[in-house]
Structures are given as C-alpha cells and as structure tokens.
Design a protein around this motif. Sequence first.
Motif, PDB file in Angstrom:
ATOM      1  N   PHE A 196      -3.992  -0.065  28.970  1.00 12.23           N
ATOM      2  CA  PHE A 196      -2.938  -0.920  28.744  1.00 12.23           C
ATOM      3  C   PHE A 196      -2.511  -1.426  27.011  1.00 12.23           C
ATOM      4  CE2 PHE A 196      -0.925  -5.472  28.281  1.00 12.23           C
ATOM      5  CZ  PHE A 196       0.356  -4.931  28.743  1.00 12.23           C
ATOM      6  N   PHE A 197      -3.687  -1.938  26.431  1.00 10.64           N
ATOM      7  CA  PHE A 197      -3.694  -2.323  25.388  1.00 10.64           C
ATOM      8  C   PHE A 197      -3.633  -1.127  24.165  1.00 10.64           C
ATOM      9  CE2 PHE A 197      -5.720  -6.423  26.621  1.00 10.64           C
ATOM     10  CZ  PHE A 197      -4.722  -7.198  26.129  1.00 10.64           C
ATOM     11  N   SER A 198      -4.089  -0.115  24.675  1.00 13.80           N
ATOM     12  CA  SER A 198      -3.875   1.078  23.630  1.00 13.80           C
ATOM     13  C   SER A 198      -2.439   1.744  23.709  1.00 13.80           C
ATOM     14  CB  SER A 198      -4.753   2.083  24.193  1.00 13.80           C
ATOM     15  OG  SER A 198      -4.652   2.832  25.411  1.00 13.80           O
ATOM     16  N   SER A 201      -0.332  -1.753  22.261  1.00 11.99           N
ATOM     17  CA  SER A 201      -0.678  -2.303  20.948  1.00 11.99           C
ATOM     18  C   SER A 201       0.425  -2.405  19.886  1.00 11.99           C
ATOM     19  CB  SER A 201      -1.917  -1.803  20.539  1.00 11.99           C
ATOM     20  OG  SER A 201      -1.794  -0.495  20.424  1.00 11.99           O
ATOM     21  N   PRO A 202       1.306  -1.328  19.593  1.00 13.75           N
ATOM     22  CA  PRO A 202       2.181  -1.392  18.743  1.00 13.75           C
ATOM     23  C   PRO A 202       3.402  -2.422  19.119  1.00 13.75           C
ATOM     24  CG  PRO A 202       1.868   1.087  19.548  1.00 13.75           C
ATOM     25  CD  PRO A 202       1.242   0.066  20.562  1.00 13.75           C
ATOM     26  N   TYR A 203       3.491  -2.965  20.270  1.00  9.94           N
ATOM     27  CA  TYR A 203       4.286  -4.032  20.518  1.00  9.94           C
ATOM     28  C   TYR A 203       3.788  -5.315  20.417  1.00  9.94           C
ATOM     29  CZ  TYR A 203       6.804   0.506  21.943  1.00  9.94           C
ATOM     30  OH  TYR A 203       7.150   1.579  22.329  1.00  9.94           O
ATOM     31  N   ILE A 204       2.697  -5.356  20.855  1.00  7.26           N
ATOM     32  CA  ILE A 204       1.822  -6.572  21.136  1.00  7.26           C
ATOM     33  C   ILE A 204       1.505  -6.959  19.602  1.00  7.26           C
ATOM     34  CG2 ILE A 204      -0.167  -7.718  22.366  1.00  7.26           C
ATOM     35  CD1 ILE A 204       0.270  -6.211  24.444  1.00  7.26           C
ATOM     36  N   ILE A 205       0.847  -6.437  18.995  1.00  6.22           N
ATOM     37  CA  ILE A 205       0.013  -6.686  17.586  1.00  6.22           C
ATOM     38  C   ILE A 205       1.063  -7.401  16.712  1.00  6.22           C
ATOM     39  CG2 ILE A 205      -1.030  -5.996  15.443  1.00  6.22           C
ATOM     40  CD1 ILE A 205      -2.565  -4.007  17.170  1.00  6.22           C
ATOM     41  N   PRO A 206       2.405  -6.911  16.642  1.00  4.73           N
ATOM     42  CA  PRO A 206       3.094  -7.659  15.654  1.00  4.73           C
ATOM     43  C   PRO A 206       3.441  -9.085  16.277  1.00  4.73           C
ATOM     44  CG  PRO A 206       4.120  -5.441  15.739  1.00  4.73           C
ATOM     45  CD  PRO A 206       2.924  -5.718  16.886  1.00  4.73           C
ATOM     46  N   ILE A 207       3.765  -9.492  17.521  1.00  6.95           N
ATOM     47  CA  ILE A 207       3.605 -10.606  17.971  1.00  6.95           C
ATOM     48  C   ILE A 207       2.570 -11.458  17.904  1.00  6.95           C
ATOM     49  CG2 ILE A 207       4.235 -11.905  20.419  1.00  6.95           C
ATOM     50  CD1 ILE A 207       5.858  -9.461  21.103  1.00  6.95           C
TER      51      ILE A 207
END
Length: 329
Positions: A196-198, A201-207
Amino acid sequence: MRISTAIVLGFLPFSCLAAKPRTDDKFPQHHAKFISASAPLKLDDALYEKLTATPRDYTLAVLLTALEARFGCQLCRDFQPEWDVVGKSWIRGDKKGSTRLLLGTLDFADGKGTFQKLMLQTAPILMLFPPTIGPEAKVDVQAIRYDFTMGPQSAEQVHDWIVRHLPAGPKPPIYRPLNYVRLVTITTAILGLVSFFSVASPYIIPIIQNRNLWAAISLITILLFTSGHMFNHIRKIPYVAGDGKGGISYFAGGFSNQFGLETQIIAAMYGTLSFATIALALRVPRMVDPRKQQIAVFVWGAVIFGMYSFLLSVFRIKNGGYPFHLPPF
C-alpha cells in the motif's frame, strides 16, 4: 549341614518377594500415563481419591473445573488452554519425572462427588497437594489453593506459583508452540502495508512533509491541553453549573476548579489569539496594498486587544485578587 541348607532354601522365595519393587508406588505408573497423554491427567472421583490419598511421595496439582457450556463458567474455558500449556511444557522438560510432579484435571461432569465432598460452589480451583513422605515431605499436608480472584491467569503465572512450592532445583520452563495462523496473518498484513505504501507514497509523502499541516496539528494539540482537557478527564468535572440564581455559571471560581464549557471557551480564546498573532506576523506583511495592510493591522490588533481583555477578566473571575485588567471587560 543339610538342615541349614533346607532352611536357606525355604526362606529364598520370601527374600525374592522382598526384593520386588513396591507395588503401591503410584507415581511411576501415573507419570507414564501423564507422559503418554501429553496433557494433564483426566481425573474422575476414584482417580482423584487415589492420587490424593496419603501417604504420597510426590506433588500433585489438580485443576477442578467445569468446562461444559451448561455450567456457564467462562473463566474455566478461558483458563483451560493455559493449563494445557503448563502440562505440555512440564512433560516436554521433565520426561524422567525428576521433579515428581503430576498434573491433573477434574471436570465437574466427572467429579461431582469430589465437588460435593469439598463443598465447592465456584470454579475453577487449582489445588496443590505436597508430598507427605520422603525427603521433601511437608509438615502441613493441607492442599494449597491458587487465587483466581484477579481473573484469567496465564500459564507463566501458574507455572511460577507451582515452582515456588516445589523443592529447589531445575524446573522445566514454559514452552508455547508456534502459532502459525498468527504468523501468517502478521506476515500478510505487513506485506499488504508495504504494498500500500509503495503505491500510495507519491500521494502520502507530500502530505506528511507539509509544514503547515504539522504546524496546525501542533497548535491544536497545544491549545487543547493547555486549556485543561486532561484535567477534565482526570477529575470528571461537570460541563456547567448553576450560579444559585437560576442562571448558568460558565467559569468555576478558584484555580483548582473548572467546568467543561470553560475549557472550550479558553481553548477558543487561545486559538483566536494565536491565529491573530500569526496573521499579523505572516499574512499582513505580504499584502501589496498599503491601505488594506493598514486596515488589517488595526483589525487584528483590535482582535488581540479585545480577546486579551476578556482573558484578563476571566483571570479575575478565577481569582478575585487578580490586579490587572483592560477595557472594555
């Protein structure tokens, strides 16, 4: 000479009988059953009486329980797997019986007579019978009871209790078999989270890396706890109270008292002061129009002044001797 030889031959069968092992030694026979069953011995009234009878040169731990659903003993069903772990661990570590300990289980369905004889009204009850003869015999041969008043007990707790009442020496440790279902479940969950994180991650990391988000969370948390939120939970305070005149009192007198609504009002005041200060420090200097910038300075300055005046009035409500105040409050 012939007479003496005849006498010797006559007493030879009796000497052979005397050389035979004791037939009343109960421990080897039941320890073999204990090992072969790989679980605590299943007892009934007769076997319970036989194993607890004196004299005995071994220690006996018996769990008196009621496992059938019609008896409604949830604690019995919860503890039974832990008791089986104790039995299997002891078998695994003491196959030769060097500790001379037997473990057994007497269910109410198989031992009603024993329950009636002992006048037992509750279950489960764990009883430890010490040896009455031999080098480890106890002066007090009364059975020792384990306390279940604290609720379900773990196998480790029961094991430690049994060990405390046994002679000094090495004792088998608790061994819990590997739970493959739990292992597969945890592995699947970890792989699912990694997948899921892989993907996300492009959407979660900026947040997660957003400074404004963390600043807002930190500010809200600080305001929540400095306003007395934890005090409310610890003291179980009322939300509001009457003022004795038919009205509502929003603020409790004294610094050691407060109401639930008072906490929310104080948090809102602190939040307004914080937001006004941030606006003056960050937003107003970025305004291009000088006239709008001047109006914003006066507006936010007035908000800070009025809110701070109200805050000082609250301090005076909490403590009548507070000397400072600002108009209009």
